[in-house]
Motif scaffolding. Structure first.
Motif, PDB file in Angstrom:
ATOM      1  N   LEU A 128      -0.681  14.401  -9.471  1.00 25.49           N
ATOM      2  CA  LEU A 128      -1.042  12.987  -9.396  1.00 25.49           C
ATOM      3  C   LEU A 128      -1.448  12.620  -7.972  1.00 25.49           C
ATOM      4  CD1 LEU A 128      -1.101  10.354 -11.075  1.00 25.49           C
ATOM      5  CD2 LEU A 128       1.123   9.837 -10.103  1.00 25.49           C
ATOM      6  N   ARG A 129      -0.689  13.136  -6.995  1.00 30.53           N
ATOM      7  CA  ARG A 129      -0.991  12.791  -5.604  1.00 30.53           C
ATOM      8  C   ARG A 129      -2.294  13.415  -5.120  1.00 30.53           C
ATOM      9  NH1 ARG A 129       3.473  11.301  -6.610  1.00 30.53           N
ATOM     10  NH2 ARG A 129       4.935  10.024  -5.412  1.00 30.53           N
ATOM     11  N   GLN A 130      -2.744  14.473  -5.790  1.00 27.52           N
ATOM     12  CA  GLN A 130      -4.032  15.062  -5.398  1.00 27.52           C
ATOM     13  C   GLN A 130      -5.206  14.239  -5.901  1.00 27.52           C
ATOM     14  OE1 GLN A 130      -3.529  18.977  -6.916  1.00 27.52           O
ATOM     15  NE2 GLN A 130      -2.403  19.684  -5.123  1.00 27.52           N
ATOM     16  N   ARG A 131      -4.929  13.262  -6.764  1.00 24.13           N
ATOM     17  CA  ARG A 131      -6.022  12.470  -7.315  1.00 24.13           C
ATOM     18  C   ARG A 131      -6.363  11.269  -6.451  1.00 24.13           C
ATOM     19  NH1 ARG A 131      -4.883  11.643 -13.582  1.00 24.13           N
ATOM     20  NH2 ARG A 131      -6.950  10.700 -13.475  1.00 24.13           N
ATOM     21  N   PHE A 132      -5.570  11.003  -5.415  1.00 29.10           N
ATOM     22  CA  PHE A 132      -5.987   9.934  -4.508  1.00 29.10           C
ATOM     23  C   PHE A 132      -5.929  10.391  -3.059  1.00 29.10           C
ATOM     24  CE2 PHE A 132      -1.809   8.907  -2.996  1.00 29.10           C
ATOM     25  CZ  PHE A 132      -0.959   9.044  -4.077  1.00 29.10           C
TER      26      PHE A 132
ATOM     27  N   LEU B 260       0.832  -1.207   0.000  1.00 27.71           N
ATOM     28  CA  LEU B 260       0.000   0.000   0.000  1.00 27.71           C
ATOM     29  C   LEU B 260       0.866   1.257   0.000  1.00 27.71           C
ATOM     30  CD1 LEU B 260      -3.147   0.640   0.365  1.00 27.71           C
ATOM     31  CD2 LEU B 260      -2.481   1.335   2.646  1.00 27.71           C
ATOM     32  N   ARG B 261       1.934   1.225   0.804  1.00 32.03           N
ATOM     33  CA  ARG B 261       2.813   2.397   0.861  1.00 32.03           C
ATOM     34  C   ARG B 261       3.546   2.610  -0.456  1.00 32.03           C
ATOM     35  NH1 ARG B 261       3.562   4.133   6.193  1.00 32.03           N
ATOM     36  NH2 ARG B 261       5.574   5.076   5.815  1.00 32.03           N
ATOM     37  N   GLN B 262       3.777   1.528  -1.181  1.00 32.52           N
ATOM     38  CA  GLN B 262       4.393   1.685  -2.502  1.00 32.52           C
ATOM     39  C   GLN B 262       3.401   2.280  -3.491  1.00 32.52           C
ATOM     40  OE1 GLN B 262       5.766  -2.300  -3.075  1.00 32.52           O
ATOM     41  NE2 GLN B 262       7.800  -1.844  -2.298  1.00 32.52           N
ATOM     42  N   MET B 263       2.118   1.886  -3.356  1.00 33.58           N
ATOM     43  CA  MET B 263       1.103   2.429  -4.261  1.00 33.58           C
ATOM     44  C   MET B 263       0.962   3.933  -4.116  1.00 33.58           C
ATOM     45  SD  MET B 263      -2.070  -0.177  -3.945  1.00 33.58           S
ATOM     46  CE  MET B 263      -1.928  -1.928  -4.128  1.00 33.58           C
ATOM     47  N   ILE B 264       1.155   4.443  -2.874  1.00 36.03           N
ATOM     48  CA  ILE B 264       0.981   5.877  -2.681  1.00 36.03           C
ATOM     49  C   ILE B 264       2.305   6.615  -2.726  1.00 36.03           C
ATOM     50  CG2 ILE B 264      -1.167   5.658  -1.422  1.00 36.03           C
ATOM     51  CD1 ILE B 264       0.240   5.718   1.127  1.00 36.03           C
ATOM     52  N   GLY B 265       3.368   5.907  -3.107  1.00 33.77           N
ATOM     53  CA  GLY B 265       4.635   6.592  -3.360  1.00 33.77           C
ATOM     54  C   GLY B 265       5.441   6.926  -2.127  1.00 33.77           C
ATOM     55  N   LEU B 266       5.144   6.280  -0.993  1.00 31.95           N
ATOM     56  CA  LEU B 266       5.958   6.527   0.201  1.00 31.95           C
ATOM     57  C   LEU B 266       7.209   5.652   0.187  1.00 31.95           C
ATOM     58  CD1 LEU B 266       3.302   6.824   3.029  1.00 31.95           C
ATOM     59  CD2 LEU B 266       4.641   8.623   1.970  1.00 31.95           C
ATOM     60  N   LEU B 267       7.119   4.529  -0.512  1.00 32.43           N
ATOM     61  CA  LEU B 267       8.268   3.648  -0.661  1.00 32.43           C
ATOM     62  C   LEU B 267       8.444   3.388  -2.150  1.00 32.43           C
ATOM     63  CD1 LEU B 267       7.499   0.897   2.016  1.00 32.43           C
ATOM     64  CD2 LEU B 267       9.237   2.657   2.173  1.00 32.43           C
ATOM     65  N   THR B 268       9.686   3.203  -2.564  1.00 30.18           N
ATOM     66  CA  THR B 268       9.888   2.830  -3.967  1.00 30.18           C
ATOM     67  C   THR B 268      10.203   1.349  -4.028  1.00 30.18           C
ATOM     68  OG1 THR B 268      12.064   3.746  -3.615  1.00 30.18           O
ATOM     69  CG2 THR B 268      10.617   4.966  -5.067  1.00 30.18           C
ATOM     70  N   PRO B 269       9.595   0.647  -4.977  1.00 29.74           N
ATOM     71  CA  PRO B 269       9.894  -0.779  -5.105  1.00 29.74           C
ATOM     72  C   PRO B 269      11.332  -0.993  -5.561  1.00 29.74           C
ATOM     73  CG  PRO B 269       8.400  -0.047  -6.853  1.00 29.74           C
ATOM     74  CD  PRO B 269       8.567   1.097  -5.920  1.00 29.74           C
ATOM     75  N   THR B 270      11.892  -2.146  -5.171  1.00 31.83           N
ATOM     76  CA  THR B 270      13.264  -2.458  -5.580  1.00 31.83           C
ATOM     77  C   THR B 270      13.337  -2.664  -7.092  1.00 31.83           C
ATOM     78  OG1 THR B 270      13.338  -3.649  -3.496  1.00 31.83           O
ATOM     79  CG2 THR B 270      15.240  -3.876  -4.918  1.00 31.83           C
ATOM     80  N   GLU B 271      12.352  -3.410  -7.604  1.00 33.55           N
ATOM     81  CA  GLU B 271      12.271  -3.623  -9.053  1.00 33.55           C
ATOM     82  C   GLU B 271      10.816  -3.489  -9.459  1.00 33.55           C
ATOM     83  OE1 GLU B 271      13.713  -7.543  -9.868  1.00 33.55           O
ATOM     84  OE2 GLU B 271      15.626  -7.108  -8.877  1.00 33.55           O
ATOM     85  N   GLY B 272      10.586  -3.283 -10.761  1.00 33.89           N
ATOM     86  CA  GLY B 272       9.220  -3.241 -11.258  1.00 33.89           C
ATOM     87  C   GLY B 272       8.633  -1.848 -11.179  1.00 33.89           C
ATOM     88  N   SER B 273       7.389  -1.709 -11.607  1.00 36.04           N
ATOM     89  CA  SER B 273       6.812  -0.368 -11.672  1.00 36.04           C
ATOM     90  C   SER B 273       5.365  -0.371 -11.198  1.00 36.04           C
ATOM     91  CB  SER B 273       6.869   0.147 -13.105  1.00 36.04           C
ATOM     92  OG  SER B 273       5.914  -0.557 -13.873  1.00 36.04           O
ATOM     93  N   ILE B 274       4.933   0.777 -10.736  1.00 38.61           N
ATOM     94  CA  ILE B 274       3.543   0.979 -10.356  1.00 38.61           C
ATOM     95  C   ILE B 274       3.035   2.184 -11.120  1.00 38.61           C
ATOM     96  CG2 ILE B 274       1.987   1.554  -8.473  1.00 38.61           C
ATOM     97  CD1 ILE B 274       3.757   0.143  -6.584  1.00 38.61           C
ATOM     98  N   ARG B 275       1.920   2.036 -11.786  1.00 36.99           N
ATOM     99  CA  ARG B 275       1.314   3.181 -12.475  1.00 36.99           C
ATOM    100  C   ARG B 275      -0.047   3.438 -11.881  1.00 36.99           C
ATOM    101  NH1 ARG B 275       4.288   3.784 -17.239  1.00 36.99           N
ATOM    102  NH2 ARG B 275       2.750   5.019 -18.344  1.00 36.99           N
ATOM    103  N   LEU B 276      -0.299   4.707 -11.539  1.00 34.79           N
ATOM    104  CA  LEU B 276      -1.627   5.101 -11.071  1.00 34.79           C
ATOM    105  C   LEU B 276      -2.270   5.931 -12.169  1.00 34.79           C
ATOM    106  CD1 LEU B 276      -1.375   6.244  -7.352  1.00 34.79           C
ATOM    107  CD2 LEU B 276      -1.875   4.011  -8.277  1.00 34.79           C
ATOM    108  N   PHE B 277      -3.517   5.658 -12.479  1.00 32.57           N
ATOM    109  CA  PHE B 277      -4.255   6.367 -13.531  1.00 32.57           C
ATOM    110  C   PHE B 277      -3.460   6.350 -14.839  1.00 32.57           C
ATOM    111  CE2 PHE B 277      -4.677   8.673  -9.472  1.00 32.57           C
ATOM    112  CZ  PHE B 277      -5.981   8.316  -9.152  1.00 32.57           C
TER     113      PHE B 277
END
Lengths: 254, 378
Positions: free
Chosen positions: A79-83, A47-64
């Motif tokens: 972008l952060r104002q959209r969630f 969850l913290r990776q989804m909201i950008g508080l942590l960065t994943p070691t590998e791979g990517s997360i895209r919101l919207f």
């Protein structure tokens, strides 16, 4: 474009242990998704990776459909104002009263005058079933249920399209928890929100969600409707959904 | 994304009609670039005609920000002629409901505001004094309790506090002490040389550092270093209810948390005073060697003759008193922290400021009461 959250081949390493390995998940607009998993399985980390508080070691997360990082501060901020995020303990600013807590993100936008902000805050308070007289209380004076409601109002202040909840009913008694779940579901329907919540409460899950994602063995084991997920033969699923307590909760919900 | 917009047309009956289109949402409106007020004024102008009808059927998306904008335009009521989808109407009904809620009562400011503030601060000061005496009393009771039950002595805590606020403070006190010694010696020697009174550098440095500078310097460092840490620690323990948890286990918070801190600072501060004094004298000696060609041997030999040993005892006694005062003040403010961040920072600040003030006050008391002790007779 229709997927609100797209997690692609995500791996996370904390210390020298892999928490997630090649994890994929795609959440479509309008879904109410519960993320479940054993304790220590990395739900909150995800969850913290989804909201950008942590960065994943590998791979990517895209919101919207957009990446979380890069492209300048203005883009990242928009972008952060959209969630909106509801943290487990509410995370209200303890030095500000309820009104200022909810007004804070609105004031940060710097495009509303004081009257508009006042009306918007009062509207949000009404949405989460609080009275205007509560607006002047300090967070320390609120009960656990009220803290969650105020935090929800703050999360909704910027009219988000996506709402992320970390253990929304933890620490509430069953009665309050039911009320809060009903509130989230009603608001989700009215405002057309996509909701992602981390929970280990089967009551919440059965009452609220349209889909369930099971996090185990460092990946998303299965993602689907509740009854589909329950078909899966896996120790975690058996423990989680087929315990006596869970069965009772599910029976009540259906 | 299509922006919020409106156009003016004529309906079938020839009445003016405002057709709203696009996205009336927070993000779209913010992107419009026009400020809230300018938009609203323009809309209001258009809507001023009585017979105007509002057509909201073509709105793509409406959220509470967009709805509130319209609500303000309509002067807080739905217009008589309005075409709107039921889903959007629901948003306006919610706004109307929130408008109907009575506003929170705000207590008006009293004309005697100044007097009230003054009175409140006097009462707050009284509260401080009472709480402080309460704390002192509890520590005395703890002491009696320990005399009867020596096994309850919180030895581990005392030792941990001695390590944290004593041993870990040695490098910084050494550095500050040495540098102060160098600076003092250098500046004094410039003056003394003018009078040819070079050898009095030993008297000057010895007396001022041992009796006055050493203890005060260490007290200020300890207040800033350990005092603030103690206040913050107790404060956070109050916020997280750890102190209450201790109380429910039948452990006295004053015996387990406050007593060790007070004892540890009482023990450690005089030792730090000694340590800092020695290093300050070394600094002074080195600088005097450079500036006035006074040999280290002469300096060390003259020091006991120039400065009576009573001064050292006064300095160390001051150290004990300062240490106890700092710990008591720190614990007093730590226990007053309320569970929010603002209170934590305010109390930590107050703790350090009060501790240093207290130290200076005690120092003045010492200066007066010991005025006939340890000063060389002429």
């Amino acid at each position: 474009m229709n997927s609100i959250i797209a997690i692609n081949d995500l791996s996370t390493r904390l210390g020298d242990a892999w928490i997630h390995r090649h994890l994929n998940l795609e959440i479509a607009r309008g879904e109410l998704v519960a993320l479940v998993g054993g304790s220590g399985s990395g739900k909150t980390t995800l969850l913290r990776q989804m909201i950008g508080l942590l960065t994943p070691t590998e791979g990517s997360i895209r919101l919207f459909g957009e990446p979380l990082f890069g492209g300048g501060t203005a883009r990242e901020r928009t972008l952060r104002q959209r969630f909106g995020v509801l943290f487990q303990q509410g995370a209200l600013f303890s030095a500000l009263n309820v009104f200022d807590n909810i007004a804070f993100p609105l004031r940060e936008l710097k495009c509303f005058d004081a009257t508009t902000i006042r009306d918007l805050v009062m509207l949000k308070l009404e949405m989460v079933e609080l009275r205007p007289r509560h607006a002047l209380l300090m967070p320390a004076e609120l009960s656990g249920g009220m803290v969650k409601r105020v935090a929800l109002a703050r999360a909704l202040a910027l009219e988000p399209e996506l709402l992320l909840l970390d253990e929304p009913t933890a620490g509430l008694d069953p009665d309050l928890a039911d009320g809060f779940v009903r509130l989230i579901r009603r608001l989700g329907e009215e405002l057309g929100l996509t909701v992602v919540l981390v929970t280990h409460d089967v009551d919440t899950l059965a009452a609220l969600t349209t889909r369930v994602a099971v996090l185990a063995e460092r990946r998303i084991l299965t993602y689907g409707m509740l009854d589909e997920v329950m078909q899966l033969d896996h120790p975690f699923v058996r423990n989680f959904f087929y315990s006596e307590r869970s069965q009772r909760a599910l029976a009540n919900a259906i | 994304m299509s922006r919020a917009n409106y156009s003016e047309t004529r309906s079938v009956a020839g009445q003016p009609e405002l057709v709203l289109t696009g996205r009336w949402t927070l993000r779209a409106l913010a992107e419009n670039g026009k400020t809230d007020a300018a938009w609203q004024n323009h809309l209001q102008e258009l809507g001023r005609h009585d017979a105007v009808s509002w057509n909201c059927l073509d709105i793509e998306a409406l959220d509470s920000v967009g709805a509130l904008l319209l609500w303000h335009t309509w002067e807080r009521k739905l217009p008589e002629l309005l075409l709107i989808s039921p889903a959007h109407l629901q948003i306006f009904e919610r706004i109307a409901a929130s408008d109907r809620e009575p506003a929170a009562v705000v207590v008006p400011r009293s004309p005697f505001e100044g007097l009230i503030v003054l009175g409140a601060s006097v009462l707050a000061f009284k509260r401080h004094v009472i709480d402080f005496i309460d704390l002192l009393g509890r520590l005395v009771l703890d002491l009696f309790h320990l005399l009867r039950h020596p096994a309850d002595l919180p030895g581990r805590e005392i030792s941990a506090n001695i390590y944290k606020s004593g041993v870990r403070a040695m490098p910084v006190t050494a550095l500050v002490g040495f540098l102060i010694g160098v600076a003092l010696s250098y500046l004094s020697s410039l003056q003394l040389r003018q009078f040819g009174a070079d050898i009095f550098i030993v008297n000057l440095l010895g007396l001022s550092i041992i009796r006055e500078l050493g203890p005060v310097l260490v007290a200020v460092l300890v207040a800033g270093r350990s005092g603030s840490a103690m206040t913050a620690q107790l404060g956070v323990m109050r916020v997280t209810e750890e102190i209450d948890a201790l109380a429910t286990m039948g452990v006295s918070r004053s015996l387990r948390l406050i007593f060790p801190k007070v004892v540890a600072l009482g023990v450690v501060t005089p030792l730090l005073v000694l340590w800092a004094t020695v290093l300050a004298l070394c600094g002074g000696m080195v600088a005097a060697g450079f500036q006035l060609d006074i040999s280290y041997g002469y300096f060390i030999e003259t020091l006991p003759k120039a400065v009576p040993v009573a001064n050292l005892w006064i300095g160390l006694t001051k150290g004990v008193a300062f240490g106890l005062a700092i710990a008591l003040v720190a614990c007093h403010f730590g226990l007053r922290v309320k569970p929010n961040t603002e209170s934590l920072s305010a109390n930590t600040t107050a703790s350090v400021v009060s501790a240093i003030t207290m130290v200076i006050l005690i120092d003045a008391v010492f200066a007066i009461t010991t005025r006939s002790i340890g000063l060389p007779k002429f």
